[in-house]
Design a protein around this motif. Structure first.
Motif, PDB file in Angstrom:
ATOM      1  N   ALA A  32      90.598  13.813  20.214  1.00  0.00           N
ATOM      2  CA  ALA A  32      90.390  13.148  18.923  1.00  0.00           C
ATOM      3  C   ALA A  32      89.047  13.574  18.336  1.00  0.00           C
ATOM      4  O   ALA A  32      88.102  13.850  19.057  1.00  0.00           O
ATOM      5  CB  ALA A  32      90.407  11.633  19.111  1.00  0.00           C
ATOM      6  N   ALA A  33      89.007  13.629  17.004  1.00  0.00           N
ATOM      7  CA  ALA A  33      87.774  14.034  16.345  1.00  0.00           C
ATOM      8  C   ALA A  33      86.712  12.973  16.568  1.00  0.00           C
ATOM      9  O   ALA A  33      86.989  11.770  16.569  1.00  0.00           O
ATOM     10  CB  ALA A  33      88.031  14.221  14.859  1.00  0.00           C
ATOM     11  N   GLY A  34      85.478  13.445  16.754  1.00  0.00           N
ATOM     12  CA  GLY A  34      84.369  12.524  16.927  1.00  0.00           C
ATOM     13  C   GLY A  34      83.388  12.663  15.794  1.00  0.00           C
ATOM     14  O   GLY A  34      83.598  13.433  14.841  1.00  0.00           O
ATOM     15  N   VAL A  35      82.305  11.938  15.884  1.00  0.00           N
ATOM     16  CA  VAL A  35      81.235  12.042  14.898  1.00  0.00           C
ATOM     17  C   VAL A  35      80.453  13.328  15.175  1.00  0.00           C
ATOM     18  O   VAL A  35      80.039  13.563  16.316  1.00  0.00           O
ATOM     19  CB  VAL A  35      80.306  10.819  14.973  1.00  0.00           C
ATOM     20  N   ILE A  36      80.281  14.114  14.157  1.00  0.00           N
ATOM     21  CA  ILE A  36      79.599  15.396  14.300  1.00  0.00           C
ATOM     22  C   ILE A  36      78.227  15.314  13.660  1.00  0.00           C
ATOM     23  O   ILE A  36      78.101  14.901  12.495  1.00  0.00           O
ATOM     24  CB  ILE A  36      80.398  16.529  13.649  1.00  0.00           C
ATOM     25  N   GLN A  37      77.232  15.712  14.403  1.00  0.00           N
ATOM     26  CA  GLN A  37      75.870  15.716  13.876  1.00  0.00           C
ATOM     27  C   GLN A  37      75.295  17.122  13.950  1.00  0.00           C
ATOM     28  O   GLN A  37      75.534  17.859  14.906  1.00  0.00           O
ATOM     29  CB  GLN A  37      74.974  14.761  14.662  1.00  0.00           C
ATOM     30  N   SER A  38      74.523  17.451  12.938  1.00  0.00           N
ATOM     31  CA  SER A  38      73.826  18.739  12.959  1.00  0.00           C
ATOM     32  C   SER A  38      72.476  18.617  12.264  1.00  0.00           C
ATOM     33  O   SER A  38      72.314  17.787  11.361  1.00  0.00           O
ATOM     34  CB  SER A  38      74.675  19.810  12.262  1.00  0.00           C
ATOM     35  N   PRO A  39      71.497  19.408  12.692  1.00  0.00           N
ATOM     36  CA  PRO A  39      71.545  20.218  13.899  1.00  0.00           C
ATOM     37  C   PRO A  39      71.407  19.356  15.151  1.00  0.00           C
ATOM     38  O   PRO A  39      71.045  18.186  15.055  1.00  0.00           O
ATOM     39  CB  PRO A  39      70.318  21.131  13.724  1.00  0.00           C
ATOM     40  N   ARG A  40      71.691  19.887  16.286  1.00  0.00           N
ATOM     41  CA  ARG A  40      71.516  19.131  17.516  1.00  0.00           C
ATOM     42  C   ARG A  40      70.058  19.058  17.931  1.00  0.00           C
ATOM     43  O   ARG A  40      69.626  18.081  18.534  1.00  0.00           O
ATOM     44  CB  ARG A  40      72.345  19.742  18.640  1.00  0.00           C
ATOM     45  N   HIS A  41      69.332  20.077  17.620  1.00  0.00           N
ATOM     46  CA  HIS A  41      67.908  20.119  17.957  1.00  0.00           C
ATOM     47  C   HIS A  41      67.143  20.671  16.765  1.00  0.00           C
ATOM     48  O   HIS A  41      67.605  21.601  16.096  1.00  0.00           O
ATOM     49  CB  HIS A  41      67.657  21.011  19.177  1.00  0.00           C
ATOM     50  N   LEU A  42      65.980  20.093  16.524  1.00  0.00           N
ATOM     51  CA  LEU A  42      65.175  20.492  15.372  1.00  0.00           C
ATOM     52  C   LEU A  42      63.708  20.328  15.742  1.00  0.00           C
ATOM     53  O   LEU A  42      63.316  19.272  16.264  1.00  0.00           O
ATOM     54  CB  LEU A  42      65.536  19.602  14.179  1.00  0.00           C
ATOM     55  N   ILE A  43      62.938  21.355  15.471  1.00  0.00           N
ATOM     56  CA  ILE A  43      61.486  21.275  15.689  1.00  0.00           C
ATOM     57  C   ILE A  43      60.808  21.475  14.357  1.00  0.00           C
ATOM     58  O   ILE A  43      61.063  22.460  13.659  1.00  0.00           O
ATOM     59  CB  ILE A  43      61.007  22.329  16.708  1.00  0.00           C
ATOM     60  N   LYS A  44      59.947  20.541  14.005  1.00  0.00           N
ATOM     61  CA  LYS A  44      59.227  20.599  12.739  1.00  0.00           C
ATOM     62  C   LYS A  44      57.745  20.326  12.986  1.00  0.00           C
ATOM     63  O   LYS A  44      57.368  19.698  13.972  1.00  0.00           O
ATOM     64  CB  LYS A  44      59.776  19.551  11.760  1.00  0.00           C
ATOM     65  N   GLU A  45      56.935  20.768  12.054  1.00  0.00           N
ATOM     66  CA  GLU A  45      55.513  20.473  12.147  1.00  0.00           C
ATOM     67  C   GLU A  45      55.199  19.212  11.344  1.00  0.00           C
ATOM     68  O   GLU A  45      55.976  18.803  10.467  1.00  0.00           O
ATOM     69  CB  GLU A  45      54.697  21.659  11.638  1.00  0.00           C
ATOM     70  N   LYS A  46      54.056  18.640  11.668  1.00  0.00           N
ATOM     71  CA  LYS A  46      53.619  17.451  10.925  1.00  0.00           C
ATOM     72  C   LYS A  46      53.588  17.748   9.435  1.00  0.00           C
ATOM     73  O   LYS A  46      53.257  18.853   9.008  1.00  0.00           O
ATOM     74  CB  LYS A  46      52.229  17.024  11.397  1.00  0.00           C
ATOM     75  N   ARG A  47      53.959  16.750   8.677  1.00  0.00           N
ATOM     76  CA  ARG A  47      53.962  16.790   7.211  1.00  0.00           C
ATOM     77  C   ARG A  47      55.119  17.619   6.632  1.00  0.00           C
ATOM     78  O   ARG A  47      55.255  17.680   5.409  1.00  0.00           O
ATOM     79  CB  ARG A  47      52.626  17.303   6.665  1.00  0.00           C
ATOM     80  N   GLU A  48      55.916  18.194   7.491  1.00  0.00           N
ATOM     81  CA  GLU A  48      57.094  18.905   6.975  1.00  0.00           C
ATOM     82  C   GLU A  48      58.230  17.917   6.689  1.00  0.00           C
ATOM     83  O   GLU A  48      58.108  16.712   6.921  1.00  0.00           O
ATOM     84  CB  GLU A  48      57.578  19.950   7.987  1.00  0.00           C
ATOM     85  N   THR A  49      59.322  18.477   6.181  1.00  0.00           N
ATOM     86  CA  THR A  49      60.506  17.695   5.843  1.00  0.00           C
ATOM     87  C   THR A  49      61.668  18.136   6.710  1.00  0.00           C
ATOM     88  O   THR A  49      61.795  19.323   7.044  1.00  0.00           O
ATOM     89  CB  THR A  49      60.871  17.890   4.360  1.00  0.00           C
ATOM     90  N   THR A  99      66.037  17.420   7.443  1.00  0.00           N
ATOM     91  CA  THR A  99      67.293  16.812   6.999  1.00  0.00           C
ATOM     92  C   THR A  99      68.311  16.866   8.120  1.00  0.00           C
ATOM     93  O   THR A  99      68.565  17.940   8.686  1.00  0.00           O
ATOM     94  CB  THR A  99      67.861  17.541   5.772  1.00  0.00           C
ATOM     95  N   LEU A 100      68.877  15.730   8.435  1.00  0.00           N
ATOM     96  CA  LEU A 100      69.927  15.643   9.453  1.00  0.00           C
ATOM     97  C   LEU A 100      71.249  15.334   8.763  1.00  0.00           C
ATOM     98  O   LEU A 100      71.286  14.535   7.813  1.00  0.00           O
ATOM     99  CB  LEU A 100      69.598  14.553  10.462  1.00  0.00           C
ATOM    100  N   LYS A 101      72.298  15.953   9.284  1.00  0.00           N
ATOM    101  CA  LYS A 101      73.606  15.754   8.683  1.00  0.00           C
ATOM    102  C   LYS A 101      74.551  15.062   9.655  1.00  0.00           C
ATOM    103  O   LYS A 101      74.461  15.238  10.866  1.00  0.00           O
ATOM    104  CB  LYS A 101      74.201  17.091   8.244  1.00  0.00           C
ATOM    105  N   CYS A 102      75.473  14.321   9.093  1.00  0.00           N
ATOM    106  CA  CYS A 102      76.429  13.566   9.901  1.00  0.00           C
ATOM    107  C   CYS A 102      77.796  13.623   9.236  1.00  0.00           C
ATOM    108  O   CYS A 102      77.937  13.352   8.038  1.00  0.00           O
ATOM    109  CB  CYS A 102      75.967  12.118  10.010  1.00  0.00           C
ATOM    110  N   TYR A 103      78.785  13.970  10.034  1.00  0.00           N
ATOM    111  CA  TYR A 103      80.166  13.987   9.567  1.00  0.00           C
ATOM    112  C   TYR A 103      80.940  12.941  10.366  1.00  0.00           C
ATOM    113  O   TYR A 103      81.155  13.108  11.563  1.00  0.00           O
ATOM    114  CB  TYR A 103      80.771  15.377   9.739  1.00  0.00           C
ATOM    115  N   PRO A 104      81.319  11.848   9.709  1.00  0.00           N
ATOM    116  CA  PRO A 104      81.971  10.750  10.445  1.00  0.00           C
ATOM    117  C   PRO A 104      83.380  11.114  10.875  1.00  0.00           C
ATOM    118  O   PRO A 104      83.934  12.135  10.459  1.00  0.00           O
ATOM    119  CB  PRO A 104      81.988   9.619   9.414  1.00  0.00           C
ATOM    120  N   ILE A 105      83.926  10.274  11.708  1.00  0.00           N
ATOM    121  CA  ILE A 105      85.320  10.435  12.108  1.00  0.00           C
ATOM    122  C   ILE A 105      86.197  10.325  10.857  1.00  0.00           C
ATOM    123  O   ILE A 105      85.950   9.447  10.014  1.00  0.00           O
ATOM    124  CB  ILE A 105      85.704   9.364  13.144  1.00  0.00           C
TER     125      ILE A 105
END
Lengths: 114, 114
Positions: free
Chosen positions: A1-18, A20-26
């Motif tokens: 069965a389809a699950g909740v999909i999130q991307s990216p799985r891992h993200l490294i950012k520096e302080k003061r950066e921006t 964005t996380l994405k989510c695709y629901p069931i």
């Protein structure tokens, strides 16, 4: 069965950066939730959307914003990142209705702020 | 508003021994109760849930929990644990109406010893 999909799985950012996380629901789920889980902590509710409208708000910093789009996917935008924002961010979805909702969680997106 | 207390932050137990993970909740309204398991570096997986009806709820992986309204408890039990049950266990509560957002306890780390 389809699950909740999130991307990216891992993200490294520096302080003061921006970031964005994405989510695709069931498919057919109409409610999306965002949670933040710091290292060794329990998941904390950030915000939720029902039918593309914000339905509830938790401990979400003002630097963060989120929205749910017409295809029901959601994005969590985080600006002016701080070291303390390093955490596992969960998206979850559910289908509203009587009888109690079970929330299904994605695998999470690991954000590391350096 | 609801809250959840998991008094035991860590529970060590030998393999094939029984285990009980304690969860107490506080709420001024009716609640739904859940137990989730989180394996290292993974998402949250639903073990079982109590919505209504029978107070003894059976879940996956041989776990069960009993809802006790008078004691406001929802303790999780397993008669015989395996090494593979080593994980973090979260109890969660939600209201029975509204957005159904979950409030999590601080988690209990179950460590099964050989």
């Amino acid at each position: 069965a389809a699950g909740v999909i999130q991307s990216p799985r891992h993200l490294i950012k520096e302080k003061r950066e921006t970031a964005t996380l994405k989510c695709y629901p069931i498919p057919r789920h109409d409610t999306v939730y965002w949670y933040q889980q710091g290292p060794g902590q329990d998941p904390q509710f950030l915000i939720s959307f029902y039918e593309k409208m914000q339905s509830d708000k938790g401990s979400i910093p003002d630097r963060f914003s989120a929205q749910q789009f017409s295809d029901y996917h959601s994005e969590l935008n985080m600006s002016s990142l701080e070291l303390g924002d390093s955490a596992l961010y969960f998206c979850a979805s559910s289908l509203s209705g009587a009888g109690g909702n079970t929330i299904y969680f994605g695998e999470g997106s690991w954000l590391t702020v350096v | 508003a609801q809250s959840v207390t998991q008094l035991d932050s860590q529970v060590p137990v030998f393999e094939e021994a029984p285990v009980e993970l304690r969860c107490n909740y506080s709420s001024s309204v009716s609640v739904y109760l859940f137990w989730y398991v989180q394996y290292p570096n993974q998402g949250l997986q639903l073990l079982l849930k109590y919505l209504s009806g029978s107070t003894l709820v059976k879940g996956i992986n041989g776990f069960e929990a009993e809802f006790n309204k008078s004691q406001t408890s929802f303790h999780l039990r397993k008669p015989s644990v395996h090494i593979s049950d080593t994980a973090e266990y979260f109890c969660a509560v939600s209201g029975t109406s509204g957005t159904y957002k979950y409030i999590f306890g601080t988690g209990t780390r179950l460590k099964v010893l050989a």
